[in-house]
Design a protein around this motif. Structure first.
Motif, PDB file in Angstrom:
ATOM      1  N   LEU A   1       0.870  -1.161  -0.027  1.00 50.24           N
ATOM      2  CA  LEU A   1      -0.089   0.139   0.029  1.00 50.24           C
ATOM      3  C   LEU A   1       0.815   1.260  -0.071  1.00 50.24           C
ATOM      4  CD1 LEU A   1      -2.904  -1.011   2.333  1.00 50.24           C
ATOM      5  CD2 LEU A   1      -2.947  -1.270  -0.211  1.00 50.24           C
ATOM      6  N   ARG A   2      -0.033   2.304  -0.436  1.00 50.69           N
ATOM      7  CA  ARG A   2       0.850   3.739  -0.578  1.00 50.69           C
ATOM      8  C   ARG A   2       0.347   4.328   0.823  1.00 50.69           C
ATOM      9  NH1 ARG A   2      -0.945   2.560  -5.639  1.00 50.69           N
ATOM     10  NH2 ARG A   2      -3.142   3.517  -4.912  1.00 50.69           N
TER      11      ARG A   2
ATOM     12  N   GLY B   1      -6.409   6.261  -9.695  1.00 49.97           N
ATOM     13  CA  GLY B   1      -5.629   4.868  -9.380  1.00 49.97           C
ATOM     14  C   GLY B   1      -4.434   4.768  -8.622  1.00 49.97           C
ATOM     15  N   ALA B   2      -3.954   6.079  -8.462  1.00 51.86           N
ATOM     16  CA  ALA B   2      -2.500   6.089  -7.738  1.00 51.86           C
ATOM     17  C   ALA B   2      -2.642   7.179  -6.456  1.00 51.86           C
ATOM     18  CB  ALA B   2      -1.611   6.945  -8.778  1.00 51.86           C
ATOM     19  N   GLY B   3      -4.022   6.899  -5.817  1.00 51.93           N
ATOM     20  CA  GLY B   3      -4.087   7.712  -4.577  1.00 51.93           C
ATOM     21  C   GLY B   3      -3.321   6.941  -3.345  1.00 51.93           C
TER      22      GLY B   3
ATOM     23  N   ASP C   1      -3.492   4.823  -0.090  1.00 48.46           N
ATOM     24  CA  ASP C   1      -4.458   3.975   0.424  1.00 48.46           C
ATOM     25  C   ASP C   1      -4.669   4.116   2.086  1.00 48.46           C
ATOM     26  OD1 ASP C   1      -4.424   2.282  -1.862  1.00 48.46           O
ATOM     27  OD2 ASP C   1      -2.371   2.079  -1.594  1.00 48.46           O
TER      28      ASP C   1
ATOM     29  N   ASP D   1      -7.233   6.794  -2.479  1.00 45.83           N
ATOM     30  CA  ASP D   1      -7.743   5.794  -3.117  1.00 45.83           C
ATOM     31  C   ASP D   1      -9.072   5.567  -2.749  1.00 45.83           C
ATOM     32  OD1 ASP D   1      -7.176   3.193  -4.768  1.00 45.83           O
ATOM     33  OD2 ASP D   1      -7.888   2.519  -3.359  1.00 45.83           O
TER      34      ASP D   1
ATOM     35  N   ASP E   1     -10.742   2.852  -1.987  1.00 41.92           N
ATOM     36  CA  ASP E   1     -10.866   2.271  -0.713  1.00 41.92           C
ATOM     37  C   ASP E   1      -9.973   2.494   0.470  1.00 41.92           C
ATOM     38  OD1 ASP E   1     -12.748   0.389  -1.787  1.00 41.92           O
ATOM     39  OD2 ASP E   1     -10.822  -0.559  -3.088  1.00 41.92           O
ATOM     40  N   ALA E   2      -9.315   3.814   0.587  1.00 43.86           N
ATOM     41  CA  ALA E   2      -8.499   4.278   1.491  1.00 43.86           C
ATOM     42  C   ALA E   2      -9.311   4.384   2.891  1.00 43.86           C
ATOM     43  CB  ALA E   2      -7.894   5.577   1.172  1.00 43.86           C
TER      44      ALA E   2
END
Length: 197
Positions: free
Chosen positions: A45-46, A124-126, A128, A155, A157-158
């Motif tokens: 995850l980010r 798509g690159a936010g 998480d 994201d 689902d963040a």
């Protein structure tokens, strides 16, 4: 002493800046990461750690499998401590974990609002997982601005976790971000939120 609790760097000690920070207690960190594990864990995850202080939340996430952790701290001395802590944590990586897929810790010495405003919104690159553990004296209006600027950078689902004093009111949630639950631990309250469609 503050330590990484679990993961590849489990039990490693972390330095804490001499003043101006309030590291999250082991008890509260255990609760946070148990809840994140219940949601599926942190692998790949980010993670964004705002008002990072000593970096304990973000670096705990790194130790537990996050791919990229960005730690934002405006005070240069504290950011220097975070860089040393990040090097300590990454130094504990198993040798086989190197290469392009190795986890990464990016330390940004900047105030939260200018940092968030400069980020592009990339579908798509936010982020998480976002930890927001500001100084207790941070005005509620400033926290509300942070949340408003953050919302489009997440994201779908963040999860966003805000840690505050139990004497402070619930954050003002902007459009696109809604409260999931609240948990109190003595003087600390955790507010969990997630994006809304």
């Amino acid at each position: 002493m503050t330590r990484i609790i679990a993961g590849f760097a489990g039990s490693l000690p972390l330095a804490v800046p001499r003043s101006g920070t309030r590291p999250t207690s082991d008890r509260v960190r255990e609760a946070i990461f148990s809840a994140l594990d219940a949601r599926g864990g942190l692998d790949g995850l980010r993670v964004l750690d705002l008002y990072a202080g000593s970096g304990t939340l973000g670096l705990e996430a790194l130790s537990r499998g996050a791919a990229v952790v960005t730690l934002v701290e405006k005070h240069a001395a504290a950011a220097g401590v975070i860089r040393k802590n990040a090097a300590t944590v990454l130094g504990a990586l198993p040798k086989a974990s190197g290469g392009s897929s190795a986890p990464r810790a990016d330390v940004v010495t900047q105030a939260v609002q200018p940092y968030l405003r400069a980020l592009p919104v990339v579908p798509g690159a936010g982020f998480d997982v976002v930890f927001i553990d500001p100084p207790y004296e941070l005005p509620e209006a400033e926290l509300a601005d942070d949340l408003t600027t953050l919302a489009p950078l997440l994201d779908p689902d963040a999860v966003v976790l805000v840690e505050r004093s139990s004497r402070t009111p619930e954050p003002t949630w902007p459009a696109g971000l809604a409260l999931d639950r609240t948990r109190s631990y003595g003087e600390t309250v955790l507010w969990w939120a997630s994006p809304t469609p």
